[in-house]
Motif scaffolding. Sequence first.
Motif, short mmCIF file in Angstrom:
data_model
loop_
_atom_site.label_atom_id
_atom_site.label_comp_id
_atom_site.label_asym_id
_atom_site.label_seq_id
_atom_site.Cartn_x
_atom_site.Cartn_y
_atom_site.Cartn_z
N SER A 1 0.86 -1.18 0.00
CA SER A 1 0.00 0.00 0.00
C SER A 1 0.89 1.23 0.00
CB SER A 1 -0.93 0.01 1.21
OG SER A 1 -0.18 0.06 2.40
N SER A 2 0.36 2.35 -0.50
CA SER A 2 1.19 3.54 -0.58
C SER A 2 0.33 4.78 -0.40
CB SER A 2 1.93 3.57 -1.93
OG SER A 2 2.89 4.60 -1.95
N ARG A 3 0.94 5.94 -0.63
CA ARG A 3 0.27 7.23 -0.47
C ARG A 3 0.55 8.11 -1.68
NH1 ARG A 3 -2.02 4.69 2.56
NH2 ARG A 3 -2.43 4.98 4.81
N PHE A 4 -0.29 9.09 -1.87
CA PHE A 4 -0.18 10.00 -3.00
C PHE A 4 1.19 10.64 -3.08
CE2 PHE A 4 -0.97 13.80 -5.48
CZ PHE A 4 -1.90 13.39 -6.43
N GLU A 5 1.77 10.94 -1.93
CA GLU A 5 3.05 11.63 -1.87
C GLU A 5 4.19 10.83 -2.51
OE1 GLU A 5 0.16 13.19 0.72
OE2 GLU A 5 1.01 11.16 0.74
N ALA A 6 3.98 9.52 -2.67
CA ALA A 6 5.05 8.67 -3.22
C ALA A 6 5.04 8.59 -4.74
CB ALA A 6 4.92 7.26 -2.64
N ASP B 1 1.07 16.53 -11.80
CA ASP B 1 1.99 17.42 -11.09
C ASP B 1 3.01 16.63 -10.28
OD1 ASP B 1 0.68 19.69 -12.01
OD2 ASP B 1 -0.58 19.88 -10.22
N ALA B 2 2.57 15.50 -9.72
CA ALA B 2 3.40 14.75 -8.76
C ALA B 2 4.43 13.83 -9.41
CB ALA B 2 2.50 13.92 -7.84
N ILE B 3 4.18 13.38 -10.64
CA ILE B 3 5.06 12.39 -11.26
C ILE B 3 6.33 13.02 -11.82
CG2 ILE B 3 3.16 10.84 -11.83
CD1 ILE B 3 3.42 11.90 -14.75
N SER B 4 7.30 12.15 -12.10
CA SER B 4 8.54 12.61 -12.72
C SER B 4 8.32 12.81 -14.22
CB SER B 4 9.65 11.58 -12.49
OG SER B 4 9.37 10.39 -13.22
N GLU B 5 9.32 13.35 -14.88
CA GLU B 5 9.20 13.66 -16.31
C GLU B 5 9.12 12.41 -17.18
OE1 GLU B 5 8.83 16.59 -17.68
OE2 GLU B 5 8.98 17.71 -15.80
N HIS B 6 9.61 11.28 -16.68
CA HIS B 6 9.65 10.07 -17.51
C HIS B 6 8.46 9.14 -17.28
CE1 HIS B 6 11.29 8.28 -13.78
NE2 HIS B 6 10.74 7.17 -14.23
#
Length: 286
Positions: A54-59, A84-89
């Motif tokens: 399980s994880s969270r949005f911040e990850a 907005d949260a993800i990396s460019e790739h």
Amino acid sequence: MEDFKNIFVLGIGLIGGSMARDLKRVLPESTLYGIDSSENHLSEAVGLGVIDHSSRFEALSQADLVILSIPVDQANLFLPPVLDAISEHALVIDVGSTKGSVCDAVRNHPKRANFLAAHPIAGTEFSGPTAAIEYLFKDKTMILCEVEDTDTELLKKAMQLFEVLEMRIRYMNPHSHDKHIAYVSHLSHISSFMLGKTVIEKEKNEKDIFDMAGSGFASTVRLAKSNPATWTPIFKENKANVLESLTEYITNLTHFKNVLEADDYEEVYNEMENTNHIKSILKGLS
């Protein structure tokens, strides 16, 4: 495709969970993370092996691939902050059953190229992590919208993934998709719900229903077992197209009622015979 090491699935229900199961199978070196508003869903999904953690949005900054499988009225709100949260790739794939509003929501987003609008034509009437099915998408159609706005290399990886999942690909304009899906899917669910409602209201003794119901009734109302929490947002987001399809459907029902009242059995016969050619249209459909 081998670059999808960290995969995040937002919404661990039937579609998101089934996608997670298949991704674990075809990408065994990847790690599957789940994000869901329900802690129970996350616990069940980990316990069932649907996801690894399980994880969270911040990850999401760690994600290589994000599958967005949440109610369609929430996807419009969540997709921009996900991008907005993800990396460019990273690649984000939305798999909801309406596409127009979600595409419109990110049309001018700086990371629009990291997004792919998709709709797998697959599912059952069940919901939640326990409903997740491996191979649910095998030989099913994946509708893709506005692929020209998705980064070429990310699109290539997505296409490789869909090929491994043995899916058929169809390209559509998002708003045309929503219009067509209102007829072949959304209207079917409304019909099923309302048939079930009509029978329940008429037959107060449930035993009579089960004693007299045959396979025809069971198959027709199967979709009435679908989760209202999933379908209410769909009807909301696709309201205009659903209303149009309902109007035409009601017109046809009214006509059938009128010719039956008029004892015009030749027309009753013709109405059914003219519709029989749907057998050839749906031949081989699984």
